[in-house]
Enzyme design. Sequence first.
Site, PDB file in Angstrom:
ATOM      1  N   GLN A   9      -4.669  42.032 102.586  1.00 49.10           N
ATOM      2  CA  GLN A   9      -5.759  43.892 102.542  1.00 49.10           C
ATOM      3  C   GLN A   9      -6.486  43.821 102.092  1.00 49.10           C
ATOM      4  O   GLN A   9      -5.361  44.721 101.293  1.00 49.10           O
ATOM      5  CB  GLN A   9      -5.023  44.466 103.510  1.00 49.10           C
ATOM      6  N   ALA A  47      46.014  32.364  59.928  1.00 52.07           N
ATOM      7  CA  ALA A  47      45.449  33.228  59.479  1.00 52.07           C
ATOM      8  C   ALA A  47      44.760  33.310  57.854  1.00 52.07           C
ATOM      9  O   ALA A  47      44.776  32.857  57.078  1.00 52.07           O
ATOM     10  CB  ALA A  47      46.190  34.561  59.304  1.00 52.07           C
ATOM     11  N   GLY A  73       7.338  46.322 105.064  1.00 52.75           N
ATOM     12  CA  GLY A  73       8.160  45.716 103.673  1.00 52.75           C
ATOM     13  C   GLY A  73       9.167  46.859 103.664  1.00 52.75           C
ATOM     14  O   GLY A  73       9.371  46.859 102.465  1.00 52.75           O
ATOM     15  N   HIS A 102      42.781  38.568  72.049  1.00 60.47           N
ATOM     16  CA  HIS A 102      42.474  39.641  71.288  1.00 60.47           C
ATOM     17  C   HIS A 102      40.649  39.370  70.257  1.00 60.47           C
ATOM     18  O   HIS A 102      40.684  38.755  69.489  1.00 60.47           O
ATOM     19  CB  HIS A 102      43.218  40.898  70.058  1.00 60.47           C
ATOM     20  N   ALA A 116       1.453  46.076 101.580  1.00 62.28           N
ATOM     21  CA  ALA A 116      -0.423  46.343 101.120  1.00 62.28           C
ATOM     22  C   ALA A 116       0.099  47.935 100.305  1.00 62.28           C
ATOM     23  O   ALA A 116      -0.903  47.767  99.546  1.00 62.28           O
ATOM     24  CB  ALA A 116      -1.312  45.891 101.668  1.00 62.28           C
TER      25      ALA A 116
END
EC number: 2.7.7.23
Length: 453
Positions: free
Chosen positions: A73, A420, A101, A360, A10
């Site tokens: 709480q 290409a 915690g 590549h 808390a």
Amino acid sequence: MKFSAVILAAGKGTRMHSNMPKVLHTLAGKPMVKHVIDTCTGLGAQNIHLVFGHGGDQMQTTLADETVNWILQADQLGTGHAVDQASPRFEDDEKILVLYGDVPLISPETIENLLDAQPTGGIALLTVMLDNPTGYGRIIRKNGPVVAIVEQKDASEEQKQIKEINTGVMVATGGDLKRWLSGLNNNNAQGEYYLTDVIAAAHDEGRAVEAVHPVNAIEVEGVNDRAQLARLERAFQSMQAQKLLEQGVMLRDPARFDLRGELQCGMDCEIDANVIIEGNVSLGDNVIIGTGCVLKDCEIDDNTIVRPYSVIEGATVGEECTVGPFTRLRPGAELRNDAHVGNFVEVKNARIGEGSKANHLTYLGDAEIGQRTNIGAGTITCNYDGANKFKTIIGNDVFVGSDSQLVAPVTIADGATIGAGTTLTKDVEEGELVITRVKERKITGWQRPVKQK
């Protein structure tokens, strides 16, 4: 062993200088409090009562998938008050384990030792010896047994010399703990209800208090600021690295290795410096991971090499593959055996077949690529039109030349060649050559532009 856990979480964590609750700050990629919850779950806790306060909405959002009882709480009036908020849920005959915690490294072995050590009707308390105990509650003994705990601000000068300190971790039976909590008062320097005062209450009833030491002192170190969190991070990573070394994994520099999840390794794996493992990662036999790689939720099979500075997430990599350097495999990427992907190649939701290569400067997304196919440098699968994604299918033994754009949806059949510089928009039949370059022209006497004065 029947027990339930109360995890106190808390606190605000002012010294963290953060808008986030302290216990949600991560250690090894996981909120500190989640480490504690997971430890309790692994030990079979019947119930986990998580006492929260500051940042409650963040807590409940972050931990929404956890099976815990949320205990609010609203006012932080001390550790005794915090545990008391959960006490209506305690069964009278069950062991109640109190954890924190912000103490994330407590081990299952230490908790089991503590649970086993609880005397009938009494309390088992986790303590540790510190060379510098300043700031901690001191363990007060009388002729051996523990009789009380005195907090730093309430301790006399003589008591401040005691080096055995309280970690706050304890085990008591539910019915007894409820009774002792109901009798607490806040007549102390802090004006708080101390959980530690139940030790004196138990002693006054003639109940035994057994002190147990942790397996490793680092387990009970808490976190109040970022420097302490960083120190625990390195301690945790050192422990993880040591376990891997003992299992036969070759970590070239254990001090520069981060495990933020689970890692399964085969025989003779080698991991270079500055590698980060996240989520669930599986490595086969003879896998080599180069420096600076990040692996997350992925599987890499035998004899594969991942060269430096590659990022692999949500992907599957087969045997005898080569990845990188500087490769990114995104979720849904699958490399079949002996596939190669090289520098500045990105693969997402795509399968690269056995023996195929993209060495590549390539993007392969939403694609299926067959066997023994070569993808030239600068190739892009154009899979997204701004609204929808489409698939590129490339067969076996295909050659795709450099600087090609494959505009999906498109299929390239086996044995085809893409020249290409091609921008491909239509399907290609088996064995065909496709080229879409503009016809080359030579312009003689051309003058390059000059800057105007």
